[in-house]
Design a protein around this motif. Sequence first.
Motif, PDB file in Angstrom:
ATOM      1  N   LEU A 169      51.903   8.605  -3.392  1.00 28.81           N
ATOM      2  CA  LEU A 169      51.658   7.325  -2.724  1.00 28.81           C
ATOM      3  C   LEU A 169      51.366   6.235  -3.737  1.00 28.81           C
ATOM      4  O   LEU A 169      51.877   5.125  -3.641  1.00 28.81           O
ATOM      5  N   GLU A 170      50.497   6.521  -4.673  1.00 27.39           N
ATOM      6  CA  GLU A 170      50.160   5.498  -5.666  1.00 27.39           C
ATOM      7  C   GLU A 170      49.452   6.137  -6.850  1.00 27.39           C
ATOM      8  O   GLU A 170      49.001   7.286  -6.786  1.00 27.39           O
ATOM      9  N   ILE A 171      49.351   5.360  -7.936  1.00 24.29           N
ATOM     10  CA  ILE A 171      48.610   5.797  -9.121  1.00 24.29           C
ATOM     11  C   ILE A 171      47.482   4.786  -9.310  1.00 24.29           C
ATOM     12  O   ILE A 171      47.740   3.583  -9.382  1.00 24.29           O
ATOM     13  N   ASN A 172      46.250   5.268  -9.352  1.00 24.38           N
ATOM     14  CA  ASN A 172      45.110   4.368  -9.546  1.00 24.38           C
ATOM     15  C   ASN A 172      44.666   4.421 -11.001  1.00 24.38           C
ATOM     16  O   ASN A 172      44.273   5.479 -11.488  1.00 24.38           O
ATOM     17  N   SER A 173      44.715   3.283 -11.678  1.00 21.81           N
ATOM     18  CA  SER A 173      44.316   3.279 -13.096  1.00 21.81           C
ATOM     19  C   SER A 173      42.847   2.903 -13.262  1.00 21.81           C
ATOM     20  O   SER A 173      42.331   2.899 -14.368  1.00 21.81           O
TER      21      SER A 173
ATOM     22  N   LYS B 245      41.305  17.427  -1.475  1.00 19.26           N
ATOM     23  CA  LYS B 245      42.046  17.034  -0.281  1.00 19.26           C
ATOM     24  C   LYS B 245      41.099  16.070   0.419  1.00 19.26           C
ATOM     25  O   LYS B 245      39.882  16.274   0.417  1.00 19.26           O
ATOM     26  N   ARG B 246      41.649  14.983   0.977  1.00 18.25           N
ATOM     27  CA  ARG B 246      40.799  14.048   1.718  1.00 18.25           C
ATOM     28  C   ARG B 246      41.224  14.112   3.177  1.00 18.25           C
ATOM     29  O   ARG B 246      42.405  13.894   3.486  1.00 18.25           O
ATOM     30  N   THR B 247      40.299  14.436   4.050  1.00 12.91           N
ATOM     31  CA  THR B 247      40.680  14.529   5.463  1.00 12.91           C
ATOM     32  C   THR B 247      39.872  13.538   6.277  1.00 12.91           C
ATOM     33  O   THR B 247      38.689  13.305   6.010  1.00 12.91           O
TER      34      THR B 247
ATOM     35  N   TYR C 242      45.968  13.975  -0.799  1.00 11.64           N
ATOM     36  CA  TYR C 242      45.332  14.594  -1.965  1.00 11.64           C
ATOM     37  C   TYR C 242      45.056  13.542  -3.029  1.00 11.64           C
ATOM     38  O   TYR C 242      45.823  12.581  -3.170  1.00 11.64           O
ATOM     39  N   ARG C 243      43.973  13.727  -3.742  1.00  9.05           N
ATOM     40  CA  ARG C 243      43.674  12.861  -4.889  1.00  9.05           C
ATOM     41  C   ARG C 243      43.485  13.783  -6.106  1.00  9.05           C
ATOM     42  O   ARG C 243      42.647  14.666  -6.099  1.00  9.05           O
ATOM     43  N   ILE C 244      44.327  13.571  -7.107  1.00 12.76           N
ATOM     44  CA  ILE C 244      44.262  14.397  -8.316  1.00 12.76           C
ATOM     45  C   ILE C 244      43.839  13.484  -9.467  1.00 12.76           C
ATOM     46  O   ILE C 244      44.486  12.464  -9.717  1.00 12.76           O
TER      47      ILE C 244
ATOM     48  N   VAL D  44      45.714  10.103  -8.917  1.00  8.00           N
ATOM     49  CA  VAL D  44      47.041  10.082  -8.302  1.00  8.00           C
ATOM     50  C   VAL D  44      46.917  10.510  -6.836  1.00  8.00           C
ATOM     51  O   VAL D  44      46.367  11.575  -6.538  1.00  8.00           O
ATOM     52  N   ASP D  45      47.393   9.641  -5.935  1.00  7.64           N
ATOM     53  CA  ASP D  45      47.347   9.946  -4.494  1.00  7.64           C
ATOM     54  C   ASP D  45      48.669  10.587  -4.080  1.00  7.64           C
ATOM     55  O   ASP D  45      49.746  10.015  -4.309  1.00  7.64           O
ATOM     56  N   ILE D  46      48.572  11.751  -3.474  1.00  9.10           N
ATOM     57  CA  ILE D  46      49.770  12.512  -3.086  1.00  9.10           C
ATOM     58  C   ILE D  46      49.659  12.883  -1.615  1.00  9.10           C
ATOM     59  O   ILE D  46      48.577  13.215  -1.128  1.00  9.10           O
TER      60      ILE D  46
ATOM     61  N   THR E  26      43.117   7.906   4.609  1.00  6.72           N
ATOM     62  CA  THR E  26      42.238   8.982   4.143  1.00  6.72           C
ATOM     63  C   THR E  26      41.499   8.638   2.849  1.00  6.72           C
ATOM     64  O   THR E  26      41.125   9.538   2.100  1.00  6.72           O
ATOM     65  N   ASN E  27      41.278   7.352   2.623  1.00  7.17           N
ATOM     66  CA  ASN E  27      40.435   6.970   1.482  1.00  7.17           C
ATOM     67  C   ASN E  27      39.000   7.411   1.779  1.00  7.17           C
ATOM     68  O   ASN E  27      38.573   7.365   2.935  1.00  7.17           O
ATOM     69  N   ILE E  28      38.271   7.776   0.738  1.00  9.32           N
ATOM     70  CA  ILE E  28      36.861   8.156   0.920  1.00  9.32           C
ATOM     71  C   ILE E  28      36.108   6.974   1.547  1.00  9.32           C
ATOM     72  O   ILE E  28      35.276   7.147   2.437  1.00  9.32           O
TER      73      ILE E  28
HETATM   74 MG   LIG Z   1      44.912   5.127  -2.598  1.00 10.19          MG
END
Ligand SMILES: [Mg+2]
Length: 301
Positions: free
Chosen positions: A265-269, A209-211, A195-197, A252-254, A217-219
Amino acid sequence: MKKIKNVIIFSNNHDWHSKQLKKELQKLSCKVFYRSLEDCYINTSLKKKIYIPGFEQTLPDGCFVRIIGKGSFEQITRRLTILHVLKALKIPLFNDIDCIEKTTDKSMTTFLLSYFGLKTPLTWVPEKKRIAKEILQKQSKKKLISILKPLFGSQGKRIKILKNNKLNESLDNVYYLQNFENNKSRTSEKNWEDYRILVCHQKVIASIKRTNKKELTNISQGARPIKINPNKEMVKIAIKASSLVKADYAGVDIIKDKNEKLKILEINSIPAWKGLQKTTKKNIAAILAKAFLKKINKKKS
Ligand SMILES: [Mg+2]
Ligand SMILES: Nc1ncnc2c1ncn2[C@@H]1O[C@H](COP(=O)(O)OP(=O)(O)O)[C@@H](O)[C@H]1O
C-alpha cells in the motif's frame, strides 16, 4: 575514548519516540538535541548559510528526522529545503531527504512500486474531476470499489472509501484513486486487516498484523497490533520496497487481496513504532539508534 557525537532529532513534538531515541543515542556516546525544522532557517550572512539554534559554530554530526510537522505548502517546502541544505552540507540524515520526498508523495511511491515490479493496488492520480469520474465509472462497471486518499496523508486521515464510486468531494483538487482491496479477514472475527513490516538496513526488525472493525487499519484508527512471523515473500517485498526508496528504515504497509496475493500500500519513511514495540522484546529505538550511528560513522571514515 569515543568522540562525542552531536546529533539532532527533528520534531515539533518530542514525544515518546524522541525520548526513546534520545535514551538509546546517549548510550552510544551521543549528545542529543531536540530541534524543530520550524526553527531552522536559511541565513546568508552565516558561513554555512543555515541557522540551527545552538549550532552557530559547528554543524551537527547527524540528524534523525522524526516529524516535519503540519503547515502550508510553502511551510512544508521550506522545511524540506532545510533538509536538502543539510544534505548539501554533507550531514547524514536518517532518513535521507530524497527518500522522505519519494515516500511522502503517495503517487511517487506508487509509481516506483509498480514500475519496478512490486505489486500494488491499481492506482490513478488525475487532477481533473471529469477524469476522476470516468475512472470511477469504469470501476463501477467492473463491480469494483475505490478508495480516495490525500496525496500527503498519514494515519488513515481524510481517506474515503467510495463504495458506490461516487465522488462527493475532492481532496486538494488531486484525486489519488486506488482500487479498494477487499481484505476482510476470513477468520471468525471478520475484521479488516493489513500488515506493517518495519525494515532497517535491509533487515526486518518487527512485523505486525493490524486488525480493526472498520476498513482503515492504522493503529491511530483504533486497529489492534498483533505480532506475526512474516513469511518469506512478505520479508522479500518489504525489503525490496525499502531499498527502492533507499530508506535507512521504513514501515512498509502490505495488504492481502481477495486472492491472498500480497500488495504494497505504501512505504512510510517516518514511521511511528509505538504499536510495534508492544509486540516485540527487541528494543526498536536501540536498533534505529545503532543504524543511525553506523551511517554517521560511515560518512566519517
Ligand atoms: Mg499507512
Ligand atoms: N487499496 C486499499 N484497499 C483496501 N484498504 C486500503 C487500501 N489503501 C488503504 N487501505 C486501508 O487504509 C489504511 C491507510 O492507508 P495508507 O495507504 O497506508 O495511508 P496512510 O498514510 O493514511 O496510512 C491502510 O492501512 C488500509 O487499512
